[in-house]
Design a protein around this motif. Structure first.
Motif, PDB file in Angstrom:
ATOM      1  N   ILE A 122       1.629 -22.399  -0.753  1.00 58.66           N
ATOM      2  CA  ILE A 122       1.021 -22.449   0.576  1.00 58.66           C
ATOM      3  C   ILE A 122       1.188 -23.834   1.193  1.00 58.66           C
ATOM      4  CG2 ILE A 122      -1.164 -22.318   1.825  1.00 58.66           C
ATOM      5  CD1 ILE A 122      -2.005 -20.090  -0.027  1.00 58.66           C
ATOM      6  N   VAL A 123       0.961 -24.870   0.406  1.00 63.49           N
ATOM      7  CA  VAL A 123       1.129 -26.235   0.911  1.00 63.49           C
ATOM      8  C   VAL A 123       2.567 -26.462   1.338  1.00 63.49           C
ATOM      9  CG1 VAL A 123       1.033 -28.672   0.294  1.00 63.49           C
ATOM     10  CG2 VAL A 123      -0.775 -27.126  -0.478  1.00 63.49           C
ATOM     11  N   PRO A 182      -3.472 -22.068   9.925  1.00 61.79           N
ATOM     12  CA  PRO A 182      -4.407 -21.403   9.001  1.00 61.79           C
ATOM     13  C   PRO A 182      -4.159 -19.908   8.882  1.00 61.79           C
ATOM     14  CG  PRO A 182      -5.575 -22.954  10.396  1.00 61.79           C
ATOM     15  CD  PRO A 182      -4.181 -22.856  10.939  1.00 61.79           C
ATOM     16  N   ALA A 183      -3.777 -19.269   9.990  1.00 60.89           N
ATOM     17  CA  ALA A 183      -3.486 -17.831   9.938  1.00 60.89           C
ATOM     18  C   ALA A 183      -2.278 -17.559   9.047  1.00 60.89           C
ATOM     19  CB  ALA A 183      -3.248 -17.299  11.349  1.00 60.89           C
ATOM     20  N   ILE A 184      -1.244 -18.402   9.151  1.00 58.21           N
ATOM     21  CA  ILE A 184      -0.064 -18.238   8.301  1.00 58.21           C
ATOM     22  C   ILE A 184      -0.425 -18.460   6.838  1.00 58.21           C
ATOM     23  CG2 ILE A 184       2.203 -19.189   7.757  1.00 58.21           C
ATOM     24  CD1 ILE A 184       2.514 -19.856  10.725  1.00 58.21           C
ATOM     25  N   ALA A 185      -1.229 -19.488   6.577  1.00 58.81           N
ATOM     26  CA  ALA A 185      -1.633 -19.764   5.195  1.00 58.81           C
ATOM     27  C   ALA A 185      -2.413 -18.596   4.608  1.00 58.81           C
ATOM     28  CB  ALA A 185      -2.472 -21.039   5.159  1.00 58.81           C
ATOM     29  N   ALA A 194      -1.905  -9.447  -2.967  1.00 55.66           N
ATOM     30  CA  ALA A 194      -1.864  -7.996  -2.800  1.00 55.66           C
ATOM     31  C   ALA A 194      -0.777  -7.306  -3.617  1.00 55.66           C
ATOM     32  CB  ALA A 194      -1.697  -7.640  -1.326  1.00 55.66           C
ATOM     33  N   GLY A 195       0.274  -8.023  -3.988  1.00 51.07           N
ATOM     34  CA  GLY A 195       1.323  -7.390  -4.773  1.00 51.07           C
ATOM     35  C   GLY A 195       2.132  -6.389  -3.964  1.00 51.07           C
ATOM     36  N   PRO A 196       2.504  -5.245  -4.578  1.00 51.62           N
ATOM     37  CA  PRO A 196       3.371  -4.272  -3.898  1.00 51.62           C
ATOM     38  C   PRO A 196       2.767  -3.699  -2.619  1.00 51.62           C
ATOM     39  CG  PRO A 196       3.300  -3.833  -6.256  1.00 51.62           C
ATOM     40  CD  PRO A 196       2.248  -4.855  -5.981  1.00 51.62           C
ATOM     41  N   GLN A 197       1.438  -3.706  -2.505  1.00 53.39           N
ATOM     42  CA  GLN A 197       0.792  -3.173  -1.306  1.00 53.39           C
ATOM     43  C   GLN A 197       0.555  -4.234  -0.235  1.00 53.39           C
ATOM     44  OE1 GLN A 197       0.315   0.093  -0.987  1.00 53.39           O
ATOM     45  NE2 GLN A 197       1.192   0.360  -3.039  1.00 53.39           N
ATOM     46  N   MET A 198       1.242  -5.367  -0.379  1.00 53.29           N
ATOM     47  CA  MET A 198       0.969  -6.482   0.536  1.00 53.29           C
ATOM     48  C   MET A 198       1.255  -6.117   1.983  1.00 53.29           C
ATOM     49  SD  MET A 198       3.918  -8.054   1.810  1.00 53.29           S
ATOM     50  CE  MET A 198       5.681  -7.786   1.564  1.00 53.29           C
ATOM     51  N   TRP A 199       2.233  -5.235   2.245  1.00 56.20           N
ATOM     52  CA  TRP A 199       2.580  -4.898   3.626  1.00 56.20           C
ATOM     53  C   TRP A 199       1.402  -4.267   4.357  1.00 56.20           C
ATOM     54  CZ3 TRP A 199       2.116   0.108   5.292  1.00 56.20           C
ATOM     55  CH2 TRP A 199       1.990   1.096   4.309  1.00 56.20           C
ATOM     56  N   LEU A 200       0.599  -3.486   3.627  1.00 61.52           N
ATOM     57  CA  LEU A 200      -0.539  -2.818   4.250  1.00 61.52           C
ATOM     58  C   LEU A 200      -1.623  -3.828   4.601  1.00 61.52           C
ATOM     59  CD1 LEU A 200      -1.913  -0.189   5.089  1.00 61.52           C
ATOM     60  CD2 LEU A 200      -2.780   0.019   2.744  1.00 61.52           C
ATOM     61  N   TYR A 201      -1.896  -4.753   3.671  1.00 66.88           N
ATOM     62  CA  TYR A 201      -2.929  -5.761   3.925  1.00 66.88           C
ATOM     63  C   TYR A 201      -2.491  -6.750   5.010  1.00 66.88           C
ATOM     64  CZ  TYR A 201      -5.242  -4.062  -0.295  1.00 66.88           C
ATOM     65  OH  TYR A 201      -5.882  -3.282  -1.219  1.00 66.88           O
ATOM     66  N   VAL A 202      -1.216  -7.114   5.001  1.00 64.36           N
ATOM     67  CA  VAL A 202      -0.713  -8.023   6.040  1.00 64.36           C
ATOM     68  C   VAL A 202      -0.768  -7.343   7.402  1.00 64.36           C
ATOM     69  CG1 VAL A 202       1.328  -9.254   6.871  1.00 64.36           C
ATOM     70  CG2 VAL A 202       0.732  -9.334   4.451  1.00 64.36           C
ATOM     71  N   TRP A 203      -0.432  -6.061   7.448  1.00 65.44           N
ATOM     72  CA  TRP A 203      -0.518  -5.318   8.712  1.00 65.44           C
ATOM     73  C   TRP A 203      -1.953  -5.301   9.228  1.00 65.44           C
ATOM     74  CZ3 TRP A 203      -3.311  -0.766   9.581  1.00 65.44           C
ATOM     75  CH2 TRP A 203      -3.121  -0.191  10.844  1.00 65.44           C
ATOM     76  N   GLY A 204      -2.912  -5.039   8.324  1.00 60.25           N
ATOM     77  CA  GLY A 204      -4.312  -5.041   8.734  1.00 60.25           C
ATOM     78  C   GLY A 204      -4.763  -6.410   9.210  1.00 60.25           C
ATOM     79  N   PHE A 205      -4.316  -7.460   8.517  1.00 58.98           N
ATOM     80  CA  PHE A 205      -4.666  -8.825   8.909  1.00 58.98           C
ATOM     81  C   PHE A 205      -4.110  -9.158  10.290  1.00 58.98           C
ATOM     82  CE2 PHE A 205      -3.416 -13.416   8.646  1.00 58.98           C
ATOM     83  CZ  PHE A 205      -4.696 -13.938   8.832  1.00 58.98           C
ATOM     84  N   CYS A 206      -2.837  -8.775  10.539  1.00 58.65           N
ATOM     85  CA  CYS A 206      -2.227  -9.041  11.846  1.00 58.65           C
ATOM     86  C   CYS A 206      -2.937  -8.261  12.953  1.00 58.65           C
ATOM     87  CB  CYS A 206      -0.750  -8.675  11.816  1.00 58.65           C
ATOM     88  SG  CYS A 206       0.256  -9.758  10.776  1.00 58.65           S
ATOM     89  N   LEU A 207      -3.371  -7.045  12.646  1.00 61.22           N
ATOM     90  CA  LEU A 207      -4.098  -6.251  13.633  1.00 61.22           C
ATOM     91  C   LEU A 207      -5.421  -6.919  14.009  1.00 61.22           C
ATOM     92  CD1 LEU A 207      -4.209  -3.624  15.270  1.00 61.22           C
ATOM     93  CD2 LEU A 207      -5.321  -2.538  13.312  1.00 61.22           C
ATOM     94  N   VAL A 208      -6.124  -7.426  12.999  1.00 65.93           N
ATOM     95  CA  VAL A 208      -7.377  -8.135  13.256  1.00 65.93           C
ATOM     96  C   VAL A 208      -7.119  -9.384  14.092  1.00 65.93           C
ATOM     97  CG1 VAL A 208      -9.263  -9.416  12.185  1.00 65.93           C
ATOM     98  CG2 VAL A 208      -8.532  -7.236  11.207  1.00 65.93           C
TER      99      VAL A 208
END
Length: 304
Positions: A122-123, A182-185, A194-208
């Motif tokens: 991240i850094v 901070p949003a990118i981090a 999230a592992g293999p399901q990261m696309w779903l969590y990233v999509w939800g994060f971007c929606l928020v």
């Protein structure tokens, strides 16, 4: 659920060699998009050069006014074609010459020089984003300066001073650092977690993020660049409120912003959710446009 930003990155996972030339596909797609936009711009420019006033507009514009508008549009579209070509070619060459790999090594050196943990993904990624932001500013500044102080000035639209332009650039990049980084981090940490399901969590994060910024931009960010004042009582406000009521538009507030400090272009927009809408008018608008009861119109861009 905990996202420890100081934790070391997980062991790297080797990408499968599936034989798909992602870089080549990306370059081909980028060039295809640029070529399509160039084709559309050329068609538009050719039509503008004809300068034939449509019969439908003959009652509203003189030949001289229409010709002047065409000259401005021709200059803008010519500048767009040139800047798009230069930016596209520079990006293609930058990628082919290993520019992103070089930026990654520069960001690693930057992290080490600051005494931070260079092994923290991240850094390191934040340092890379900082280098990329600096590259973007250097690339876009000459085009922005020419567009503002040459092209817009030539046609009498520019009202912005160099001092105000610099202040806007500082504010914009500070907002990117304070809000964007901070949003990118956080997004990178979600991918790690999230592992293999990261696309779903990233999509939800971007929606928020999208929903949050729809509130933050008009209420927090825009006032940093413009002064918002309630529209004073008068014929203009009465006409807009009557039009909103006639069209069942849930108007809550009317504002005027000092757009004239940057440009003499006129504009208006509305924003808000559901039954909580607000209309913003630039102080460059001609109030007489809203005094015709049978042709009252409100044009602008919607932010909600």
């Amino acid at each position: 659920m905990v996202f420890p930003f100081s934790s070391p990155p997980p062991p790297p996972i080797a990408a499968p060699d599936n034989g798909i030339p992602y870089c080549t596909l990306f370059l081909c797609f980028s060039l295809l998009v640029w070529a399509l936009e160039l084709y559309i711009d050329l068609r538009q420019r050719r039509r503008l050069c004809e300068k034939q006033l449509p019969a439908e507009l003959s009652q509203d514009f003189t030949d001289a006014e229409f010709s002047s508008a065409c000259d401005y549009s021709i200059d803008r579209i010519s500048f767009k074609m040139l800047s798009d070509a230069m930016m596209t070619m520079s990006q293609v060459l930058f990628l082919l010459m290993g520019g992103f790999e070089w930026m990654w090594s520069v960001s690693a050196a930057l992290v080490r020089s600051c005494g931070a943990n260079g092994q923290n993904e991240i850094v390191h990624s934040m340092a890379f984003c900082l280098v990329f932001l600096a590259k973007s500013v250097v690339e876009s500044a000459p085009f922005d300066l020419y567009e503002t102080f040459v092209l817009e000035e030539r046609h009498g639209f520019n009202k912005q001073t160099l001092r105000l332009w610099v202040a806007d650039q500082i504010k914009t990049n500070m907002l990117i650092l304070v809000l964007g980084f901070p949003a990118i981090a956080f997004g990178i940490r979600i991918i790690q977690w999230a592992g293999p399901q990261m696309w779903l969590y990233v999509w939800g994060f971007c929606l928020v993020l999208l929903v949050v910024f729809m509130f933050v931009f008009p209420n927090v960010i825009s006032p940093l660049f413009n002064t918002f004042a309630p529209l004073q009582e008068g014929e203009l406000k009465t006409a807009i409120e009557a039009l909103a009521e006639e069209n069942k538009f849930p108007l809550k507030e009317l504002f005027v912003i000092d757009g004239s400090q940057r440009s003499s272009h006129s504009n208006a927009y509305f924003y808000g959710f559901g039954k909580n809408k607000r209309i913003v008018l630039y102080d460059t608008l001609n109030p007489s446009l809203l005094k015709m009861p049978q042709s009252t119109t409100m044009e602008g861009n919607s932010d909600g």
